[in-house]
Design a protein around this motif. Structure first.
Motif, PDB file in Angstrom:
ATOM      1  N   ASN A 181      31.394  33.803  68.944  1.00  0.00           N
ATOM      2  CA  ASN A 181      32.495  33.825  69.912  1.00  0.00           C
ATOM      3  C   ASN A 181      33.591  34.771  69.438  1.00  0.00           C
ATOM      4  OD1 ASN A 181      31.354  30.804  70.092  1.00  0.00           O
ATOM      5  ND2 ASN A 181      32.015  31.554  72.079  1.00  0.00           N
ATOM      6  N   ASN A 233      36.783  33.046  74.461  1.00  0.00           N
ATOM      7  CA  ASN A 233      36.019  33.240  73.225  1.00  0.00           C
ATOM      8  C   ASN A 233      36.915  33.265  72.005  1.00  0.00           C
ATOM      9  OD1 ASN A 233      32.993  33.693  73.601  1.00  0.00           O
ATOM     10  ND2 ASN A 233      33.892  34.795  75.312  1.00  0.00           N
ATOM     11  N   THR A 285      37.413  24.325  78.285  1.00  0.00           N
ATOM     12  CA  THR A 285      36.827  24.662  76.984  1.00  0.00           C
ATOM     13  C   THR A 285      37.562  23.952  75.856  1.00  0.00           C
ATOM     14  OG1 THR A 285      36.370  26.828  77.908  1.00  0.00           O
ATOM     15  CG2 THR A 285      36.091  26.586  75.545  1.00  0.00           C
ATOM     16  N   LYS A 302      27.665  26.580  61.887  1.00  0.00           N
ATOM     17  CA  LYS A 302      28.304  25.872  63.000  1.00  0.00           C
ATOM     18  C   LYS A 302      29.651  26.478  63.364  1.00  0.00           C
ATOM     19  CE  LYS A 302      27.755  21.466  63.574  1.00  0.00           C
ATOM     20  NZ  LYS A 302      27.843  20.019  63.355  1.00  0.00           N
ATOM     21  N   THR A 303      30.089  27.437  62.554  1.00  0.00           N
ATOM     22  CA  THR A 303      31.334  28.116  62.883  1.00  0.00           C
ATOM     23  C   THR A 303      31.052  29.103  64.016  1.00  0.00           C
ATOM     24  OG1 THR A 303      31.895  27.973  60.562  1.00  0.00           O
ATOM     25  CG2 THR A 303      33.247  29.408  61.915  1.00  0.00           C
ATOM     26  N   PRO A 304      31.861  29.061  65.085  1.00  0.00           N
ATOM     27  CA  PRO A 304      31.547  29.910  66.244  1.00  0.00           C
ATOM     28  C   PRO A 304      31.847  31.384  65.993  1.00  0.00           C
ATOM     29  CG  PRO A 304      33.550  28.663  66.639  1.00  0.00           C
ATOM     30  CD  PRO A 304      33.034  28.211  65.315  1.00  0.00           C
ATOM     31  N   ILE A 328      37.853  29.633  71.225  1.00  0.00           N
ATOM     32  CA  ILE A 328      36.748  28.918  70.582  1.00  0.00           C
ATOM     33  C   ILE A 328      36.580  29.386  69.137  1.00  0.00           C
ATOM     34  CG2 ILE A 328      34.246  28.540  70.629  1.00  0.00           C
ATOM     35  CD1 ILE A 328      34.393  28.915  73.680  1.00  0.00           C
ATOM     36  N   GLY A 329      36.600  30.705  68.952  1.00  0.00           N
ATOM     37  CA  GLY A 329      36.404  31.267  67.612  1.00  0.00           C
ATOM     38  C   GLY A 329      37.498  30.858  66.646  1.00  0.00           C
ATOM     39  N   GLY A 355      37.423  27.201  65.731  1.00  0.00           N
ATOM     40  CA  GLY A 355      36.339  26.930  64.782  1.00  0.00           C
ATOM     41  C   GLY A 355      36.714  27.331  63.372  1.00  0.00           C
TER      42      GLY A 355
END
Lengths: 369, 64
Positions: free
Chosen positions: A338, A307, A18, A333-335, A310-311, A314
């Motif tokens: 997640n 998650n 990831t 586009k900001t996760p 990723i979050g 971002g």
């Protein structure tokens, strides 16, 4: 022990893949984007920027979908740094219009609404981008309300001394923007998608065999658990419906931006799952009789970690980059989703911990009684 | 209402809640809920418990 080791290695691999996808995606996009910067001196007189707008040109070589990326903070400044600037130095871009010889408005922002990293269809030819600067309090409030409210709180505008806007000053602004063929990314994206999917599938299969020995046994719940799980499903369903109704009403009143529709409506599912999980854990019907709790908790922890990574990455990119991809193609586009899933799994973990404490105590009491 | 008869019958055989639960294929919490009177078991589960504890339905579940 061996199974646990395979599981841990699998989870580390998933997290690594990831992170790698995010890293390579950024690298590839960075290389492929043709950036062009411009520097201009803007005079601020009596709170007005002179010139109030500027322009630059670019050429599109081939017809097709192109990604427009627009810098929106002074070059080299993060959001936090820009917020500390003297108001007389502020020179945010609050709008832009892309035009060509054939079309006076190919793409436009409205009312300080900047949409960044937008994919648009462009024919081959010469284009011009006109940028408009922040010129007064109203345009700043409009702009800040849309972009900074959720990042640094709603007090941002109050911290600015608007009387200082009347200072005469000369501001050098340095922005960058870029136009690149979105199709260039398509092949790379597709390869990344297929490779990561296959890798994660492989890891999931390995983890499954490690955890179960290849035998898929149906989870078995007793009659009390089944009855309570039914109640939990109904409760979480009604909570989700209530949330969706609330979002619908808030949206009807005009408080929701379209870019956040996907996140806000998906959040309903996350909330529903969370309510169900907490209810089930609290009523001892979350885990099946024949379920390995440690394996399930391990999978939840790994999912939460991925998650969270990723979050956080971002949000970090959003806060630190001078050119931040907040929105693209009309969606956030900001996760954020997640992050929401990570928070959900953390709450589930916390509930499991609390329940474990309570269960141990109850078991002790039972043995004593 | 607490089911003290069930608890006494289980204790008489020196069974823990977990052991009885394993024998009748339910969770420990379910046995605990039955003993505390928080859950009314199905007839099938009542019979299974009675068989394991060597009692009749009347002896364990009839309020008298």
């Amino acid at each position: 022990m061996k199974k646990a080791l395979v599981l841990i290695i699998s989870f580390i691999l998933v997290a690594g893949i990831t992170a790698g996808v995010f890293f390579f995606r950024d690298q590839l996009m960075e290389k492929d984007t043709v950036n062009f910067s411009y520097i201009e001196s803007v005079e601020v007189a009596a709170g007005k920027a002179v010139p109030a707008s500027t322009n630059t040109a670019f050429t599109v070589e081939e017809d097709g979908v192109h990604t427009i990326s627009l810098g929106w903070l002074p070059a080299g400044k993060t959001i936090e740094e820009a917020m500390k600037m003297d108001p007389s130095e502020l020179c945010f871009v609050t709008g832009c219009v892309i035009s060509s010889d054939n079309d006076p408005c190919v793409y436009a922002t409205t009312g300080g609404w900047l949409t960044l990293d937008t994919d648009i269809e462009l024919e081959a030819g010469d284009y011009r981008i006109d940028y408009y600067y922040l010129t007064d309090k109203e345009s700043y409030l409009d702009f800040a309300g849309r972009y900074f409210g959720s990042v640094n709180g709603n007090t941002m505008a109050d911290e600015i001394h608007w009387d200082q806007m009347k200072k005469d000053a000369s501001v050098t602004v340095s922005y960058h923007c870029g136009v690149s063929s979105a199709e260039n990314f398509t092949a790379v994206r597709l390869i990344l998608l297929v490779v990561t999917f296959l890798l994660i599938l492989l890891i999931a299969l390995l983890a499954f065999f490690a955890a179960t020995g290849g035998k898929l046994e149906k989870f078995r719940f007793d009659e009390r658990q089944e009855a309570l799980r039914g109640k939990g499903f109904r409760l979480s369903f009604y909570v989700m419906l209530g949330y969706l109704l609330w979002i619908f009403l808030v949206d009807t009143m005009g408080f929701v931006r379209p870019e956040f529709y996907a996140v806000l409506y998906t959040l309903g599912i996350v909330i529903g799952v969370l309510v169900y999980a907490v209810f089930a854990i609290w009523n001892d019907c979350y885990f099946a009789l024949n379920e390995r709790k440690s394996t399930s908790i391990g999978i939840l922890a790994a999912l939460g970690l991925v998650n969270l990574l990723i979050g956080v990455s971002g949000v970090r990119r959003l806060v630190t980059a001078s050119h931040s991809p907040i929105f693209g193609a009309g969606v956030s586009k900001t996760p954020l989703i997640n992050l929401a899933i990570a928070v959900m799994l953390i709450v589930i973990a916390f509930t499991l911990f609390l329940k474990k404490l309570g269960t141990d105590k109850a078991a002790d009491e039972e043995e004593e009684g | 209402m607490k089911n003290l008869k069930l608890k006494a019958a289980r204790a008489a055989l020196d069974l823990s809640q977990q052991e009885l639960a394993d024998r009748v294929h339910v969770s420990r919490q379910t046995i605990n809920s039955i003993e505390k009177g928080d859950y009314n078991p199905s007839l099938n589960l009542c019979i299974a418990i009675c068989k394991e504890l060597g009692k009749t339905l009347d002896e364990l579940f009839w309020e008298g």
